[in-house]
Design a protein around this motif. Structure first.
Motif, PDB file in Angstrom:
ATOM      1  N   LYS A  77     -17.369   2.955 -19.962  1.00  0.00           N
ATOM      2  CA  LYS A  77     -17.085   1.485 -19.228  1.00  0.00           C
ATOM      3  C   LYS A  77     -17.842   1.355 -18.203  1.00  0.00           C
ATOM      4  O   LYS A  77     -18.465   0.446 -17.685  1.00  0.00           O
ATOM      5  CB  LYS A  77     -15.693   1.416 -19.085  1.00  0.00           C
ATOM      6  CG  LYS A  77     -14.821   1.030 -20.134  1.00  0.00           C
ATOM      7  CD  LYS A  77     -13.322   0.943 -20.062  1.00  0.00           C
ATOM      8  CE  LYS A  77     -12.717   0.599 -21.378  1.00  0.00           C
ATOM      9  NZ  LYS A  77     -11.147   0.366 -21.233  1.00  0.00           N
ATOM     10  N   ARG A  80     -21.410   0.781 -18.824  1.00  0.00           N
ATOM     11  CA  ARG A  80     -21.823  -0.681 -19.240  1.00  0.00           C
ATOM     12  C   ARG A  80     -21.868  -1.380 -18.085  1.00  0.00           C
ATOM     13  O   ARG A  80     -22.478  -2.566 -18.215  1.00  0.00           O
ATOM     14  CB  ARG A  80     -20.329  -1.102 -19.990  1.00  0.00           C
ATOM     15  CG  ARG A  80     -20.703  -1.467 -21.211  1.00  0.00           C
ATOM     16  CD  ARG A  80     -19.559  -2.297 -21.892  1.00  0.00           C
ATOM     17  NE  ARG A  80     -19.902  -3.555 -22.255  1.00  0.00           N
ATOM     18  CZ  ARG A  80     -18.915  -4.737 -22.275  1.00  0.00           C
ATOM     19  NH1 ARG A  80     -17.751  -4.353 -21.731  1.00  0.00           N
ATOM     20  NH2 ARG A  80     -19.271  -6.008 -22.451  1.00  0.00           N
ATOM     21  N   CYS A  81     -21.689  -1.178 -16.946  1.00  0.00           N
ATOM     22  CA  CYS A  81     -21.564  -1.759 -15.699  1.00  0.00           C
ATOM     23  C   CYS A  81     -23.056  -1.874 -14.925  1.00  0.00           C
ATOM     24  O   CYS A  81     -23.310  -2.357 -14.017  1.00  0.00           O
ATOM     25  CB  CYS A  81     -20.486  -1.278 -14.655  1.00  0.00           C
ATOM     26  SG  CYS A  81     -18.992  -1.849 -15.131  1.00  0.00           S
ATOM     27  N   LYS A 109     -27.918  -5.399  -4.375  1.00  0.00           N
ATOM     28  CA  LYS A 109     -26.483  -5.187  -5.258  1.00  0.00           C
ATOM     29  C   LYS A 109     -26.312  -3.764  -5.278  1.00  0.00           C
ATOM     30  O   LYS A 109     -27.171  -2.918  -5.865  1.00  0.00           O
ATOM     31  CB  LYS A 109     -26.667  -5.767  -6.773  1.00  0.00           C
ATOM     32  CG  LYS A 109     -25.428  -5.790  -7.395  1.00  0.00           C
ATOM     33  CD  LYS A 109     -25.484  -6.260  -8.863  1.00  0.00           C
ATOM     34  CE  LYS A 109     -24.386  -5.908  -9.633  1.00  0.00           C
ATOM     35  NZ  LYS A 109     -24.471  -6.292 -10.807  1.00  0.00           N
ATOM     36  N   TYR A 113     -18.310   3.009  -8.736  1.00  0.00           N
ATOM     37  CA  TYR A 113     -17.366   3.329  -9.704  1.00  0.00           C
ATOM     38  C   TYR A 113     -16.575   4.647  -9.682  1.00  0.00           C
ATOM     39  O   TYR A 113     -17.179   5.459  -9.570  1.00  0.00           O
ATOM     40  CB  TYR A 113     -17.469   3.028 -11.113  1.00  0.00           C
ATOM     41  CG  TYR A 113     -18.063   1.664 -11.343  1.00  0.00           C
ATOM     42  CD1 TYR A 113     -17.100   0.457 -11.607  1.00  0.00           C
ATOM     43  CD2 TYR A 113     -19.280   1.228 -11.184  1.00  0.00           C
ATOM     44  CE1 TYR A 113     -17.563  -0.802 -11.577  1.00  0.00           C
ATOM     45  CE2 TYR A 113     -19.680  -0.027 -11.232  1.00  0.00           C
ATOM     46  CZ  TYR A 113     -18.747  -0.974 -11.588  1.00  0.00           C
ATOM     47  OH  TYR A 113     -19.192  -2.306 -11.472  1.00  0.00           O
TER      48      TYR A 113
ATOM     49  N   ARG B 145     -21.475 -11.432 -14.772  1.00  0.00           N
ATOM     50  CA  ARG B 145     -21.690  -9.997 -15.218  1.00  0.00           C
ATOM     51  C   ARG B 145     -20.678  -9.120 -14.256  1.00  0.00           C
ATOM     52  O   ARG B 145     -20.136  -8.441 -14.952  1.00  0.00           O
ATOM     53  CB  ARG B 145     -23.133  -9.765 -14.660  1.00  0.00           C
ATOM     54  CG  ARG B 145     -23.453  -7.955 -14.792  1.00  0.00           C
ATOM     55  CD  ARG B 145     -23.847  -7.741 -16.305  1.00  0.00           C
ATOM     56  NE  ARG B 145     -23.557  -6.236 -16.337  1.00  0.00           N
ATOM     57  CZ  ARG B 145     -24.469  -5.545 -16.623  1.00  0.00           C
ATOM     58  NH1 ARG B 145     -25.730  -5.989 -16.721  1.00  0.00           N
ATOM     59  NH2 ARG B 145     -24.094  -4.194 -16.661  1.00  0.00           N
ATOM     60  N   ILE B 146     -20.528  -9.515 -13.065  1.00  0.00           N
ATOM     61  CA  ILE B 146     -19.619  -8.781 -12.042  1.00  0.00           C
ATOM     62  C   ILE B 146     -18.301  -9.054 -12.682  1.00  0.00           C
ATOM     63  O   ILE B 146     -17.576  -8.027 -12.823  1.00  0.00           O
ATOM     64  CB  ILE B 146     -19.782  -9.229 -10.773  1.00  0.00           C
ATOM     65  CG1 ILE B 146     -21.181  -8.938 -10.050  1.00  0.00           C
ATOM     66  CG2 ILE B 146     -18.657  -8.613 -10.069  1.00  0.00           C
ATOM     67  CD1 ILE B 146     -21.558  -9.383  -8.672  1.00  0.00           C
ATOM     68  N   ARG B 148     -17.173  -9.599 -15.867  1.00  0.00           N
ATOM     69  CA  ARG B 148     -17.113  -8.839 -17.044  1.00  0.00           C
ATOM     70  C   ARG B 148     -17.060  -7.676 -16.736  1.00  0.00           C
ATOM     71  O   ARG B 148     -16.114  -6.901 -17.516  1.00  0.00           O
ATOM     72  CB  ARG B 148     -18.231  -9.384 -18.152  1.00  0.00           C
ATOM     73  CG  ARG B 148     -18.166  -8.886 -19.271  1.00  0.00           C
ATOM     74  CD  ARG B 148     -19.549  -8.591 -19.945  1.00  0.00           C
ATOM     75  NE  ARG B 148     -20.315  -7.694 -19.495  1.00  0.00           N
ATOM     76  CZ  ARG B 148     -21.566  -7.235 -19.743  1.00  0.00           C
ATOM     77  NH1 ARG B 148     -22.287  -7.780 -20.597  1.00  0.00           N
ATOM     78  NH2 ARG B 148     -22.145  -6.005 -19.488  1.00  0.00           N
ATOM     79  N   ASP B 149     -17.677  -7.094 -15.839  1.00  0.00           N
ATOM     80  CA  ASP B 149     -17.903  -5.605 -15.858  1.00  0.00           C
ATOM     81  C   ASP B 149     -16.398  -5.231 -15.107  1.00  0.00           C
ATOM     82  O   ASP B 149     -15.858  -3.975 -15.482  1.00  0.00           O
ATOM     83  CB  ASP B 149     -19.015  -5.271 -14.807  1.00  0.00           C
ATOM     84  CG  ASP B 149     -20.359  -5.264 -15.259  1.00  0.00           C
ATOM     85  OD1 ASP B 149     -20.388  -5.280 -16.609  1.00  0.00           O
ATOM     86  OD2 ASP B 149     -21.397  -5.098 -14.649  1.00  0.00           O
ATOM     87  N   LEU B 150     -16.047  -5.908 -13.924  1.00  0.00           N
ATOM     88  CA  LEU B 150     -14.788  -5.453 -13.360  1.00  0.00           C
ATOM     89  C   LEU B 150     -13.655  -5.396 -14.016  1.00  0.00           C
ATOM     90  O   LEU B 150     -12.755  -4.762 -13.941  1.00  0.00           O
ATOM     91  CB  LEU B 150     -14.387  -6.092 -11.922  1.00  0.00           C
ATOM     92  CG  LEU B 150     -15.784  -5.586 -10.857  1.00  0.00           C
ATOM     93  CD1 LEU B 150     -15.666  -6.262  -9.568  1.00  0.00           C
ATOM     94  CD2 LEU B 150     -15.658  -4.055 -10.797  1.00  0.00           C
ATOM     95  N   GLN B 152     -12.993  -4.632 -17.001  1.00  0.00           N
ATOM     96  CA  GLN B 152     -12.543  -3.446 -17.708  1.00  0.00           C
ATOM     97  C   GLN B 152     -11.827  -2.556 -17.006  1.00  0.00           C
ATOM     98  O   GLN B 152     -11.102  -1.574 -17.721  1.00  0.00           O
ATOM     99  CB  GLN B 152     -14.194  -2.610 -17.979  1.00  0.00           C
ATOM    100  CG  GLN B 152     -15.191  -3.432 -18.591  1.00  0.00           C
ATOM    101  CD  GLN B 152     -16.267  -2.232 -18.870  1.00  0.00           C
ATOM    102  OE1 GLN B 152     -16.641  -1.792 -20.162  1.00  0.00           O
ATOM    103  NE2 GLN B 152     -17.140  -2.412 -17.898  1.00  0.00           N
TER     104      GLN B 152
END
Lengths: 259, 259, 259
Positions: A77, A80-81, A109, A113, B145-146, B148-150, B152
């Motif tokens: 996960k 994936r980011c 950016k 994580y 994108r952000i 969707r990523d977060l 998770q």
């Protein structure tokens, strides 16, 4: 303090994709020489061995040996980011119970994580040096294709290697299939070549399921090496350019599988 | 008689794709000034507000105000039938219980689809003009994108905005994630810029689920605008080039969500 | 001895993809003139008729007439193993209970697959020569698109053909749809033309489900021919360039379907 930086985070993502079907969780052993991972797959049949050399990283610092146990689904996960062109930096304190992955993109950016580390039981298996009867170097995509194709016909694949070439075979209820690759004579395109280093001919049988899982590593390298010897596990090796290698070990089936 | 013509039917298709996850059915209010739609999502948490100006259409005629209630799944089926380069004409009689969509392609193909209209209960919500503490303009694809990523990592995303930039954060069982975007200094590519209009710094928490639904509007526009203010719904706005805009409203979560 | 060779194995793969939704198993009748297959679909509503001429093959030899019954799912697995540029050779002994498919690629790879043959009950249907009221030649992709689009609205499609053009219609609970294609006047691009050969206007109704299955043959040919006549099955024909044709037959629905 542990810190490892890869300008091309996509490589690490591909490594993860290659092993997460076989392993639910795994420990990365970090030392001055690099990051290593060694684990039996969850059904305890095949062995995964990953070696990333410290000098293959763009920055690498490991003050004290460190073992970081992680859930690979969670790690998946995190990656994936990451963007395709991101740089990744992996960081952990010496006595930490978390690890941080920082992704930096060319645009302004920055993402970080933090994952919780796990204590995993580990058994380090000594892998003896083996003299193999034959070593086949072939295009990794071709190997993946053949394993996928023949898996339709049976649960096992027989790999036979002679001086002339390699033959992959499968049989089952609906019929039989054989794929023969001749050793390449014309070496114009090394990546497309099939090269056989033969001491003596070998014929061994392997379970399709594991071979198929190994081929998840195909995006890591254009070539794959299959090393075979009677009564010894097959070694399927993918070189990771400039960084190290990923190896899978699988014992041959002893009786011929009629299914 | 109502008649509205768009040479580029794909715009209307994108509008539909943007709202049909949130709304099962909705009323289009047609008047001389254009077509409007305002509705709470089916779980009554967020608000969708669409405004298509009459002069953005290639032809527009509305003799009498008209409210056309439609099932958006059925409308989605109709627009699935449109080709990428088709022209669409929407037609209804003043007292009609059906609406017709006619698609014309450059080849000699004309399709028309007639849908039954529905009577839907409507509550028109007055949306008060708000002075926002900060307005963030950023690439719509990056926002999608952000989110969707977060998503998770947790069910909520915290958005913090200061002069320097925006930070998106999420946390949950497996760990935490933070994505920081700096305000752009170099405005060569306006579409890729992050521009912050700040009165005072704000930190607010929103449910991922709705933010994710809003990002279905990404294909409508390269940029998205997030307008935030304490105790006031977030406004997520996508401009529809030359035609109008699509806005989503979502109230902030009051207590911090630990999940 | 039967042996048939096609340099372009992809054609045979497309033929299989076109029929395997309708047929679970089928018999290929091989003779000096070529390979033929004729079978009712598994629900006994439509008829599939395939004709591959011997002189369309790159090599063809058939010493004795031969009927090879095969499971088309198994055959599909075999052809999944063929590469896009492979040559295929089909081989069977006169009294064989197996058939062999050999694929040769430009690289040094040869694969062979052996399938068990089946004894299938066969009823050969005489298909009477019919004088059709109208024959429509149109782009196969357009036909597939229209059938797919209108299937969303009802279970049947009405096809009406006049001198001016063809109209496809469907209706159901959510509304109605009509697609009109005008006969082409400008024949610059023959492949994109709609050409109507009309004796008298016809309007017939057909089940969407079967029309949709027929359109699985779209990759075989840029054009499709629809031949219609009152009280006679519709013939949907795809030419297979240089090799033969694939035809589907479907009886019209007698009462108009209100669904």
């Amino acid at each position: 303090m542990f810190e490892a930086r890869l300008v091309n985070s996509a490589i690490f993502k591909k490594v993860l994709d290659a092993i997460k079907e076989l392993l639910n969780e795994a420990s990365f052993d970090c030392s001055e020489s690099g990051m290593q991972l060694q684990a039996m797959d969850s059904s305890h049949v095949s062995l995964v061995s990953l070696n990333l050399k410290s000098d293959g990283f763009d920055k690498y610092r490991c003050d004290r040996n460190l073992t970081m146990g992680m859930n690979l689904t969670s790690l998946g996960k995190v990656f994936r980011c990451s963007g395709a062109d991101d740089t990744v930096t992996i960081k952990a304190q010496d006595d930490a119970d978390t690890v941080t992955f920082m992704f930096e993109s060319k645009k302004d950016k920055i993402s970080d994580y933090e994952l919780k580390l796990m204590n995993l039981d580990q058994e380090h298996l000594g892998i003896p040096e083996t003299e193999f009867s034959c070593i086949i170097k072939m295009p990794s995509g071709e190997f993946a294709r053949i394993v996928r194709d023949l898996s339709q016909f049976g649960e096992s694949i027989v790999i036979s290697c002679t001086k002339e070439g390699v033959k992959f075979s499968a049989q089952g209820d609906i019929g039989t299939g054989n794929v023969k690759l001749a050793q390449t004579n014309n070496f114009d395109k090394e990546e497309e070549s099939v090269i056989i280093d033969l001491q003596e001919p070998v014929t061994l049988t392997f379970a399709c399921q594991y071979l198929n899982s190994f081929t998840k590593a195909t995006p890591l390298s254009n070539q794959v090496t299959l090393s075979m010897c009677e009564n010894v596990p097959l070694v399927v090796e993918y070189q990771i350019p400039e960084l190290g290698h990923l190896r899978f070990y699988l014992a041959p089936k002893i009786e011929e599988d009629e299914n």
